[in-house]
Design an enzyme around this catalytic site. Sequence first.
Site, short mmCIF file in Angstrom:
data_model
loop_
_atom_site.label_atom_id
_atom_site.label_comp_id
_atom_site.label_asym_id
_atom_site.label_seq_id
_atom_site.Cartn_x
_atom_site.Cartn_y
_atom_site.Cartn_z
N LEU A 54 70.24 8.17 3.61
CA LEU A 54 69.89 8.29 5.02
C LEU A 54 68.80 7.26 5.33
CD1 LEU A 54 69.64 12.18 5.52
CD2 LEU A 54 71.54 10.69 6.16
N ASP A 55 68.88 6.68 6.51
CA ASP A 55 67.84 5.73 6.92
C ASP A 55 66.47 6.40 6.88
OD1 ASP A 55 69.81 3.88 7.34
OD2 ASP A 55 69.84 4.11 9.52
#
Length: 601
Positions: A54-55
């Site tokens: 995930l960013d």
Amino acid sequence: MNIPILYQDPDLIIVNKPAGLPTHPDTEGEVSFDVVSLLKRQLGLDYLGIHQRLDREVSGVLAFSARREANAGLARAFEGREARKEYRAIVTGRLPNRTGSINQPLIEGLEGRWRVTRPGEPGGKPAQTSYRVEQTGPNNSYALLRLKLETGRTHQLRVHLAHLGCPILGDPWYAAPVVALAKAKTPPRPPVPASTSDGQFPRLLLHAYKLALLHPTTGKPLEVEAPAPAIFERAAQGQALPEIALALRLAETGLARLQTTDRQGLAGLLALADERRSPFSADPAQLTTAYRLINGAGDGLPGITLDRFGAALVLNCYDPLLEADQPGFKLLLEEIARQWSDASVYAKFRPRQLSNLASQGAKKAEITPELPLTGPTLPEIEVRENGLNYLIRPGEGFSPGLFLDMRETRQRLGEWSAGKTVLNCFGYTGAFGLVASANGASRALNLDAARLALEWGKQNYQLNNLTPDDFDFVEGDVFDWLARFARREQKFDIVILDPPSFSTVKKKRWVAEKDYGELAELAVRTVAPGGLLLACTNHAGLSRKDFRRMVLQGLEHADRPIQVRGYFHEPELDFPRSANLEGYLKILAIELGGANRKSKV
């Protein structure tokens, strides 16, 4: 810090990733502060398999294999698209339909930013996103979407939604500034991806809500949901989100112009900041009770910072319009006291130049009041950082006793210190020396020109059951002592330079952006072969590129091999910065050999 665990068994660990932390480390072999590294330390694990990312600013469900034997099953689930991932996003604009699918190939553009391919353009990677509008805000000020990834391309959701003219709020790369929220009911289609942070919301409103997959070893269906942040819950009820428009306005006007009608929006921004720091507050062991709660514009509140030191909060005001009797400040103070009702609030009204206090006629009692503005008086309190204890005096001038932005650097030093000799220049209250000593350094010498700060440092040692040696707390001019050590050929395994940005040395003005190279040249003479020089500065006016160049040039005359071990910055979880800004803190770790050979820089 504590990473919330949603599911755990011998093969699989699923967490609720906080916004503000990267998924995995950037470099191998160094102490890191990402979800994988933190989770390993939290659970005492040697291994975690990464199959999903995930960013940094995305929160929510994130899965890891806990054993290598589970890798194949988990890889099959993610790479074979057997795992179903759902997200929630808050966006501006109107989608063409209540439900739909975005099927647009993506290609990598400049600076790692992805974009939708142009008609007939080759090289695009297939990308498909399904969406459903779950709720809209008053006057169509926002839309809450449920999103499903049919493919898993980098930044896919962010690029696809921006392409439709409905960028995710708080996206500094793919969303235009959210001016439309304050000026129109239906925002226009955004231009090319914005590269400015002006008008951006302080958090990316994208949350990985649900993960459904077959267990990698048992094959049984498993579905895990991550509780949504509070702002998503309010959006699901169609409530107004006044913090969005307020963040835009504050970027233009500052906090001094807060009005009573801004109370709800201000409360929303404070709650977002508090939520970002939940890995600290939710840690059952309370290993760290000192950290930053608000970092100015990075939290949508320009002109202030707010530091937690256990039961005391220290509010630093850099905006000259924020004064104690000013209505905007009073409203800010009321909402801070409401959000963190367990703490006393101290204030520091910082002038632009501390050296100008006398000429400005400023009184110490006015700019650094000793008594709190709210809550009981706390002359001294004890806080913890990474399990060590520190004495804090929240009413003591501008510096309560611990620089919070050095937390990660101190933890790295702890990993490096066993059996080493350490020279802590500009040592202040001896935090670096304490960390080195507590982690097995054979000696840690703290050097500072302020006797009272060194005495304070001795108290820190005593709080941690260490007996301070007077010979390790040396009062004097750092430049003189470094020259003296060089003449004696006295060497240290680790030398730490953390000078003030400006100072006066023997009636000569010292400025970091001009003179740091000379300091590095002087210090390198005291670094033992194979030793480490830790060069630090918090001078915002000195870029990372220029600081690195200046330090390395200062080491050239040493005629020794040089290897840059790491180039670090302030902690991103509690020191977030506006997009496209590099940050102010620069920490360069340089290993120096003994015989001349090719440098690795």
